[in-house]
Design an enzyme around this catalytic site. Structure first.
Site, short mmCIF file in Angstrom:
data_model
loop_
_atom_site.label_atom_id
_atom_site.label_comp_id
_atom_site.label_asym_id
_atom_site.label_seq_id
_atom_site.Cartn_x
_atom_site.Cartn_y
_atom_site.Cartn_z
N PHE A 239 -6.77 3.14 -4.47
CA PHE A 239 -6.47 3.95 -3.28
C PHE A 239 -4.96 4.13 -3.15
CE2 PHE A 239 -5.41 4.53 1.21
CZ PHE A 239 -6.21 5.62 1.52
N LYS B 193 3.18 -0.08 4.84
CA LYS B 193 2.45 -0.89 5.82
C LYS B 193 3.24 -1.99 6.56
CE LYS B 193 -2.31 0.07 4.74
NZ LYS B 193 -2.65 0.73 3.49
N ASP C 286 2.01 0.34 -6.68
CA ASP C 286 1.76 0.64 -5.26
C ASP C 286 1.57 -0.69 -4.53
OD1 ASP C 286 0.64 1.17 -2.77
OD2 ASP C 286 -0.61 2.83 -3.48
C1 LIG Z 1 -2.72 2.12 3.06
C2 LIG Z 1 -2.42 2.42 1.65
C3 LIG Z 1 -1.85 3.64 1.27
C4 LIG Z 1 -1.63 4.77 2.24
O1 LIG Z 1 -0.76 4.44 3.26
P1 LIG Z 1 -0.71 5.35 4.59
O2 LIG Z 1 0.44 4.78 5.37
O3 LIG Z 1 -2.03 5.19 5.26
O4 LIG Z 1 -0.47 6.75 4.18
C5 LIG Z 1 -1.53 3.82 -0.06
N1 LIG Z 1 -1.74 2.87 -0.97
C6 LIG Z 1 -2.27 1.67 -0.64
C7 LIG Z 1 -2.46 0.63 -1.68
C8 LIG Z 1 -2.65 1.42 0.68
O5 LIG Z 1 -3.21 0.24 1.00
#
Ligand SMILES: *Cc1c(COP(=O)(O)O)cnc(C)c1O
Length: 400
Positions: A141, A254, A225
């Protein structure tokens, strides 16, 4: 009818006014303090989701409140025609804590998806005409905007919005798949060190190190990521540090400002030379309000030893889950304070509902996984209350 609107319960007001992108909200929350939140009926909940790994310092932490208040009263926003002291301080801090060091560079934005959009553009800049592919992982994701979505390895999320930006290839999370895919036609590999949204799934042993070797050998960027795993959550500042791997770029969001929206792309070494003037930007990105808040939150994580606390409390929470001796628990996954419980039956929704009814917020990213991601500040009391309430949630499901 006069007065009818004020009589409407919040669920129906929500239902008639908010875009239908999410399910119905579970509760109306009105206040938080530390690891606890309260709803509009005065019911208390232990928040072991922390806004999905966002509220690093819990709720209403004085350091967070002070930083926002002081900066708002000083200088909240300027344009990118100007810099501000907190912006440069945060960039330098991120270079230090990611290990990017002197050769590193930082781009600021406002969310995780936006950080991955910047990383996507970075990957395209490594194309030199011949590198046509970006590789990402099945079931990964990376966010919901078009570039980030194209990287996301869940076809059902992408399909309604096709056509996607071209060139992204999804592979299985195996060393064999890496070895057969990474070649000179690849500009970048995107990896989540632990797949949070997929149910807190770790990478196979040695995967990240092999990914580093292969991307280096073929001139592709290794982009990690760390939006969910970063900022101390796994018991290291960043999760790649557990493997001794140095990436070319990392995306952070986050937990970085403890609830204030911010995101960033940090580049290492030669990747820092790819973007040139005018190629990317964001009006809000890196403004003094967001960066001052992030500095305060990261400074508190550092001075209060919260990275070490994440490792220690993570071990305690695992022991609690183990101690349930529940036939529903198949395995405990994750690291530090990003924990997944793999269930033997598809009852994750029932368990998270049962937890909520017993004053505990956890979450079910899918039918057979529970995700636990408390604030990094938790101590003995929170662990004890978690143990009591989690047991009640599991007992309720077993009794059904
Ligand atoms: C939450 C998340 C995203 C997206 O972040 P947003 O602030 O919701 O756009 C991307 N990559 C990972 C691994 C995430 O957990």
């Amino acid at each position: 009818m006069p007065g009818a609107e004020t009589d409407t319960p919040w669920q129906s007001r929500f239902g008639s006014s908010l875009m239908r992108t999410m399910g119905s909200p579970l509760r109306m929350l009105v206040r938080g303090e530390g690891a606890y939140v309260w709803d509009d009926e005065g019911t208390e909940y232990l928040d072991f989701l922390a806004g999905i790994a966002v509220n690093s310092l819990g709720h209403a932490h004085p350091v967070f409140v002070d930083a926002i208040s002081r900066q708002a009263a000083t200088l909240a926003h300027v344009s990118n025609y100007f810099s501000t002291p907190p912006q440069i301080e945060l960039a330098e801090r991120l270079k230090r804590i990611t290990g990017a060091g002197v050769g590193g560079r930082v781009y600021f934005c406002n969310s995780g998806a936006e950080a991955n959009e910047a990383a996507f553009k970075l990957a395209r800049l490594n194309s030199s005409g011949t590198r046509t592919k970006i590789v990402a992982l099945n079931n990964g994701f990376h966010g919901r905007t078009m570039g980030a979505l194209s990287l996301t390895g869940k076809p059902a999320m992408r399909e309604p919005f096709e056509p996607m930006p071209s060139g992204v290839v999804h592979i299985d999370t195996t060393i064999e798949a890496l070895e057969s895919t990474i070649d000179d036609s690849v500009s970048a590999l995107f990896v989540e060190p632990i797949k949070g949204e997929a149910g807190v799934l770790p990478l196979p042993e040695g995967f990240l190190r092999r990914a580093r070797e292969l991307t280096e050998q073929h001139g592709a960027l290794l982009i990690v990521d760390e939006i969910q795993t970063g900022v101390g959550r796994t018991g290291a500042w960043f999760s790649y540090m557990h493997d001794g791997v140095v990436p070319d770029a990392v995306t952070v969001a986050k937990g970085m400002a403890g609830g204030f929206p911010i995101g960033s792309l940090v580049t290492f070494g030669w990747a820092s030379d790819l973007f040139t003037r005018g190629q990317h930007g964001s009006t809000f990105g890196g403004n003094p309000l967001a960066t001052a808040t992030a500095n305060a939150v990261l400074g508190e994580i550092e001075s209060a030893g919260l990275v070490e606390n994440a490792a220690r409390r993570g071990t305690e929470l695992r022991a609690v889950i183990d101690g349930l001796e529940s036939p529903l628990v198949e395995e405990i996954r994750g690291q530090g304070l990003l924990i997944g419980i793999g269930l033997t039956e598809p009852v994750a929704g029932q368990i998270s509902d049962g937890a909520l009814a017993n004053g505990l917020i956890i979450n079910a990213p899918n039918d057979s996984s529970i995700r636990i991601a408390p604030p990094l500040i938790i101590g003995d009391d929170e662990v004890r209350v978690f143990a009591e309430r989690l047991r009640r949630a599991f007992d309720a499901v077993v009794a059904d």
